[in-house]
Design a protein around this motif. Structure first.
Motif, mmCIF file in Angstrom:
data_model
loop_
_atom_site.group_PDB
_atom_site.id
_atom_site.type_symbol
_atom_site.label_atom_id
_atom_site.label_comp_id
_atom_site.label_asym_id
_atom_site.label_seq_id
_atom_site.Cartn_x
_atom_site.Cartn_y
_atom_site.Cartn_z
ATOM 1 N N ALA A 93 -67.794 -2.486 -7.901
ATOM 2 C CA ALA A 93 -67.945 -0.977 -8.354
ATOM 3 C C ALA A 93 -66.830 -0.839 -9.155
ATOM 4 O O ALA A 93 -65.661 -1.500 -9.176
ATOM 5 C CB ALA A 93 -68.308 -0.103 -7.294
ATOM 6 N N GLU A 94 -66.833 0.250 -9.952
ATOM 7 C CA GLU A 94 -65.712 0.600 -10.707
ATOM 8 C C GLU A 94 -64.539 1.154 -9.879
ATOM 9 O O GLU A 94 -63.638 0.704 -10.106
ATOM 10 C CB GLU A 94 -66.380 1.896 -11.622
ATOM 11 C CG GLU A 94 -66.605 1.468 -12.942
ATOM 12 C CD GLU A 94 -67.349 2.763 -13.429
ATOM 13 O OE1 GLU A 94 -66.804 3.892 -13.719
ATOM 14 O OE2 GLU A 94 -68.520 2.667 -13.944
ATOM 15 N N CYS A 123 -72.232 6.266 -0.520
ATOM 16 C CA CYS A 123 -72.460 4.889 -0.266
ATOM 17 C C CYS A 123 -72.141 4.377 1.363
ATOM 18 O O CYS A 123 -71.201 4.679 1.766
ATOM 19 C CB CYS A 123 -71.955 3.849 -1.275
ATOM 20 S SG CYS A 123 -70.514 3.566 -1.600
ATOM 21 N N ASN A 128 -72.534 -0.474 -2.992
ATOM 22 C CA ASN A 128 -72.094 0.226 -3.925
ATOM 23 C C ASN A 128 -73.201 1.370 -4.244
ATOM 24 O O ASN A 128 -74.237 1.466 -3.752
ATOM 25 C CB ASN A 128 -72.118 -0.630 -5.203
ATOM 26 C CG ASN A 128 -70.916 -1.484 -5.345
ATOM 27 O OD1 ASN A 128 -69.975 -1.956 -4.369
ATOM 28 N ND2 ASN A 128 -71.065 -2.577 -6.100
ATOM 29 N N THR A 129 -72.619 2.569 -4.827
ATOM 30 C CA THR A 129 -73.603 3.515 -5.100
ATOM 31 C C THR A 129 -74.318 2.962 -6.100
ATOM 32 O O THR A 129 -74.164 2.080 -7.041
ATOM 33 C CB THR A 129 -72.738 4.750 -5.737
ATOM 34 O OG1 THR A 129 -71.861 4.390 -6.926
ATOM 35 C CG2 THR A 129 -72.082 5.493 -4.619
ATOM 36 N N ASP A 130 -75.528 3.509 -6.356
ATOM 37 C CA ASP A 130 -76.791 2.997 -7.456
ATOM 38 C C ASP A 130 -76.077 2.919 -8.633
ATOM 39 O O ASP A 130 -76.419 1.964 -9.576
ATOM 40 C CB ASP A 130 -77.958 3.930 -7.354
ATOM 41 C CG ASP A 130 -78.569 3.779 -5.922
ATOM 42 O OD1 ASP A 130 -78.342 2.704 -5.484
ATOM 43 O OD2 ASP A 130 -79.386 4.813 -5.592
ATOM 44 N N ASP A 131 -75.220 4.052 -9.208
ATOM 45 C CA ASP A 131 -74.670 3.848 -10.601
ATOM 46 C C ASP A 131 -73.368 2.908 -10.576
ATOM 47 O O ASP A 131 -72.775 2.580 -11.526
ATOM 48 C CB ASP A 131 -74.048 5.101 -11.088
ATOM 49 C CG ASP A 131 -73.063 5.923 -9.979
ATOM 50 O OD1 ASP A 131 -72.837 5.102 -9.197
ATOM 51 O OD2 ASP A 131 -72.793 7.008 -10.427
ATOM 52 N N GLY A 132 -73.188 2.349 -9.698
ATOM 53 C CA GLY A 132 -71.760 1.535 -9.568
ATOM 54 C C GLY A 132 -70.541 1.853 -9.815
ATOM 55 O O GLY A 132 -69.694 1.262 -10.006
ATOM 56 N N ALA A 133 -70.484 3.167 -9.710
ATOM 57 C CA ALA A 133 -69.216 3.981 -9.719
ATOM 58 C C ALA A 133 -68.456 3.732 -8.496
ATOM 59 O O ALA A 133 -67.052 3.438 -8.761
ATOM 60 C CB ALA A 133 -69.486 5.397 -10.000
ATOM 61 N N LYS A 174 -63.655 11.172 -6.422
ATOM 62 C CA LYS A 174 -65.065 11.553 -7.338
ATOM 63 C C LYS A 174 -64.767 12.733 -8.349
ATOM 64 O O LYS A 174 -65.915 13.210 -8.845
ATOM 65 C CB LYS A 174 -65.822 12.408 -6.051
ATOM 66 C CG LYS A 174 -66.574 11.315 -5.035
ATOM 67 C CD LYS A 174 -68.038 11.586 -5.050
ATOM 68 C CE LYS A 174 -68.958 11.319 -5.583
ATOM 69 N NZ LYS A 174 -70.497 11.408 -5.125
#
Ligand SMILES: Cc1cc2nc3c(=O)[nH]c(=O)nc-3n(C[C@H](O)[C@H](O)[C@H](O)COP(=O)(O)O)c2cc1C
Ligand code: SF4
Ligand code: SF4
Ligand code: FES
Ligand code: FES
Lengths: 208, 632
Positions: A93-94, A123, A128-133, A174
């Protein structure tokens, strides 16, 4: 100083693979990265490490390339790859937060820290979160237990963490500047059981 | 090829790390532990501060003393005065240090920052770093393996040699292989990796194998969570391990070695690789070790070389056959023994696997002799052992004590016991397979038998301390999770057994325990003792020792659905029990908006609360953890 002469037994099962489809540039780079390695020297883990170093993970499409190099089958190779928890096959993730799962951290309240990270970043551990953040990564104790409970971010160690510190950290990551009505609690750490007296006023007022 | 005497002379000639006139020596320990708290920044700040002020001083990087709790550590030495260690010396304190300890004429001590003085007597109120009183963490320590830790530059082979390094190897080459093994046998050295098997015997097996090539393997996987003694040695004195392996190679006829280091240890990889390169450059590794071809140590000389293999995150790769499989590039699954590694090891060739600390003892045994080695220790166990202390102790760190030292000396003495106001509950020694020692037994001797008598293992050196804020069931869940997660999957007894144990424990901790659970767990443990490797066989140890020593606490969970330490999440809830002016802070910190304000008072929305404890941190008087079931 004799080095190994016999290669790993599984190389005997090797049959040449058809050229693999995929990102031509990536595959060429990976070939270059592992060019000097040899199946006879048992350098497969080195190959994984180098690729992960370069890309942050081992892209699945590179597996046939590595298999060819090591004269083994993609299935064999995937079997080895899958066995090791530090070798990943999904891009990181980022923002990755590494959470120590070790015993000293556990006894000092790491489960509370894990809970708030999961809750705020949105998450589960090792996802990872769905948006990959954001991503949470479970790591093993590396003996920096004087900082327990700790998390690591970009190689930086953060600890000993209170749950409140962790919440602030996660909110900051965040980008949620949080309204703080009162100054920080100052040094009270997670799991430090005994309730401290907060102020004389409430002692008198709240006792009943 | 240079002889040992030539190397020694060369090393002595190389500039030695001592302070000169008007030129103090400043040492900064840079290791994994200290880097985590900013040692690299401290080092940079020291260099910058000296340059900015135009001060003359030598700056040197060292390994670490094992004083994790006081990192980063900086040592300042002036000619003719005892050196002083400064603790918790983060970069922001560097100007104050340089001002007080280097810039002023009086070459003074800065007592506010000082941790200890390297002398036998206190200096300006600063305690000495000595085993017989002084800095508490050093009390009772016997530093043999750790003699160079924190003292020398791990990247300098000259410093290692000038302090007697590689003399053991030189001596060994003047002996027959049999004599070397006899010396190791006589010392009584046994493996430090957990199984406590005689190192000399193991070497005899390999020597007796008549197939070549043979291999020396160093197990630096150090997978036991809470153990970090091997890391300290590799980071602080890597040549000690190189030398030990080379001696082993000579004694057993092995010509090549692997050092398998876990992936979590990048700095040890760097330092071991650097040490190997330097040893090769000096002819201490390679085709003709120490010119042995001429001196006739062995027909054709002694050839030996080493290579580092980096692991990739797997606990069972610390099991010797799993480790061998991993070196061979395969899944690191433990195999059935026999054949033992000495018969068929890496690439099916005869091999010897020893732990880092086992190898590290060998140069000292050869250099100083087996009698010297056996001069400390207990009746049955000679020598010293390193331990890493963590968890609920005031001082986290690494120490080295004679075998047989009471565990309380380490945990309560050096470590200072649990934080103020808390009571010792237990000590968890040596990793997930080892068990839990109750506080009443904290005085047992640190040697294998007292642990075995209690159905436990001493393990590889980790000592994780629990106090009364911790729950034994919770810890058992952690270890069974770990065992299940790391099971290689070869045996159903192990992977399904650990899974079942975990399920049952989790059920108990959520208040749904059944009276039949203990019996099922005992049955599982019995079945698991038939697993292929020790991972599966010993995975239930923690549960079994819970039955033996913490039955009351377990039964409280099982029958009264109560967690006495209020740790098990399924058995507690958070409640507002008082009014307090800190409750708005609790409301603000709550990650799930579970602290709700209603008509000027507060309550906790149990549907939203994830039981994270943050509100109680903010308002410890107003918010309490109460039992979910039955009377609070
Ligand atoms: C699951 C498992 C994990 C192990 N992990 C390690 C380890 O990390 N380091 C180690 O030296 N030994 C470990 N061992 C013990 C080794 O199998 C082996 O006994 C040891 O390396 C032998 O060296 P020694 O005789 O010098 O102790 C482990 C054993 C098991 C069953
Ligand atoms: S006991 Fe467990 S770790 Fe050992 S071989 Fe069997 S499944 Fe693998
Ligand atoms: S324990 Fe955590 S989630 Fe529950 S009310 Fe308190 S802060 Fe909120
Ligand atoms: S347990 Fe977390 S660093 Fe050791
Ligand atoms: S300070 Fe070196 S091991 Fe912790």
């Amino acid at each position: 100083m004799t080095k190994i002469t016999a290669g790993p037994s599984h190389t005997s099962r090797y049959t040449a693979l058809d050229p693999v489809p995929g990102d031509v540039e990536l595959l060429a780079k990976v070939r270059e990265l592992i060019d000097d390695l040899s199946p006879d020297n048992a350098e497969l883990l080195t190959a994984f490490h180098r690729i992960q170093q370069a890309y942050g993970y081992v892209p699945r499409e590179t597996i046939p390339v590595i298999a060819t190099k090591f004269r083994t089958t993609p299935a064999m190779l995937y079997g080895a790859l899958d066995f090791y928890s530090e070798i990943r096959t999904v891009p990181p993730a980022e923002t990755v937060v590494e959470w120590c799962s070790g015993p000293a951290c556990l006894l000092k309240g790491s489960m509370n820290i894990r809970r708030v990270l999961e809750s705020i970043l949105g998450c589960e551990m090792s996802q990872n979160t769905d948006d990959g953040a954001f991503g949470l990564r479970l790591v093993q104790c590396d003996g920096t237990c004087h900082l327990a409970p700790l998390v690591r971010r970009e190689g930086r160690y953060i600890g000993p963490l209170s749950v409140s510190d962790t919440i602030r950290l996660a909110r900051e990551l965040k980008g949620e500047g949080e309204p703080e009505p009162v100054p920080e609690s100052g040094g009270l750490k997670a799991g430090e059981g005994q309730p401290a007296v907060e102020s004389a006023a409430e002692q008198e007022g709240g006792g009943a | 090829m240079p002889t040992y005497e030539e190397l020694r002379a060369q090393a002595e000639q190389a500039r030695q790390p001592t302070p000169g006139p008007q030129r103090p020596l400043i040492k900064v320990g840079v290791t994994t532990c200290s880097r985590a708290v900013g040692a690299q920044e401290t080092l940079d700040a020291v260099r910058k501060e000296l340059a900015d002020r135009g001060l003359e001083a030598d700056v040197m990087v060292t390994g670490c003393w094992g004083l994790c709790y006081a990192e980063p550590i900086v040592e300042v030495a002036h000619l003719g005065r005892p050196a002083v260690l400064y603790g918790r010396l983060t970069a922001d304190k560097v100007p104050q240090l340089i001002e007080g300890a280097v810039a002023t004429d009086r070459v003074g001590v800065v007592p506010e920052l000082a941790l200890a003085v390297l002398a036998d007597e206190p200096l300006e109120g600063v305690p000495p770093l000595s085993a017989s009183g002084g800095l508490e963490f050093f009390a009772g320590q016997e530093r043999r393996l750790m003699a160079n830790c924190g003292v020398t530059d791990p990247d300098s082979i000259d410093q290692y040699i000038s302090r007697g390094g590689y003399e053991g190897l030189a001596k060994a080459l003047g002996m027959t292989d049999e004599q070397v093994i006899n010396e190791v046998l006589e010392s009584g050295l046994w493996g430090r990796g957990g199984a406590a098997f005689s190192t000399g015997r193991k070497w005899e097996f390999l020597r007796g194998a008549n197939v070549t090539p043979k291999y020396m393997i160093c197990n630096a996987d150090e997978g036991d969570p809470g153990s970090f003694v091997n890391r300290n040695l590799m980071e602080s004195d890597p040549h000690l391990i190189v030398e030990g392996m080379a001696i082993g190679g000579y004694a057993t006829g092995a010509s090549y070695g692997y050092i398998y280091i876990r992936d979590e240890y990048p700095l040890p990889v760097e330092r071991m690789e650097a040490a190997i390169r330097q040893a090769r450059e000096r002819g201490l590794l390679g085709g003709d070790v120490l010119g042995s071809a001429q001196t006739g140590a062995r027909p054709g000389g002694f050839a030996f070389d080493l290579e580092v293999v980096r692991g990739a995150g797997s606990y069972v790769c610390g099991e010797e056959t799993g480790l061998i499989a991993s070196i061979e590039d395969a899944r690191g699954m433990p195999k059935i023994r026999p054949p033992f590694p000495a018969q068929a090891g890496v690439f099916d060739m005869p091999s010897n696997v020893n732990n880092v600390e086992s190898y590290a003892n060998v140069p000292l045994i050869l250099r100083e002799g087996a009698a010297w080695y056996a001069s400390v220790g207990s009746e049955n166990h000679k020598g010293t052992k390193m331990f890493s202390l963590s968890g609920q102790v005031q001082r986290v760190g690494i120490l080295e004590v004679p075998l047989g030292t009471p565990m309380s000396d380490v945990v309560m003495g050096a470590g200072g016991g649990p934080p103020e106001g808390r009571a010792l509950k237990a000590v968890q020694p040596g990793g997930p397979l080892s068990g839990i020692v109750p506080a009443s037994d904290v005085g047992i001797a640190l040697e294998p038998e007292p642990f075995k008598e209690r159905g436990m293992f001493m393990g590889s050196g980790g000592l994780v301390v629990l106090d009364d804020s911790n729950c034994v069931v919770d810890l058992a869940i952690y270890f069974e999770w770990f065992a299940e997660d790391e099971s290689c999957g070869r045996c159903t007894t192990c992977f399904a057994g650990t899974r079942r144990l975990l399920e049952i424990l989790k059920r108990i901790s959520s208040g749904r325990g059944r009276s039949s659970d203990p019996e099922i767990m005992r049955l599982l443990a019995d079945t698991m003792s038939y697993a292929n490797c020790v991972h599966g066989q010993a995975a239930p140890t923690v549960v079994m020792t819970m039955f033996s020593f913490f039955e009351e606490e377990l039964n409280e969970h099982l029958y009264n659905k109560r967690c006495p330490a209020k740790v098990c999440r399924g058995m507690v809830r958070y409640e507002v029990v008082h009014h307090s002016d800190k409750l708005p802070a609790a409301e603000a910190i709550c990650p799930t908006q579970a602290v709700v304000r209603e008509n000027g008072s507060y309550r906790i929305d149990q549907g939203k609360c994830i039981k994270c404890d943050a509100c109680r941190e903010q308002a410890p008087y107003a918010i309490a953890v109460v039992d979910e079931f039955g009377p609070g």
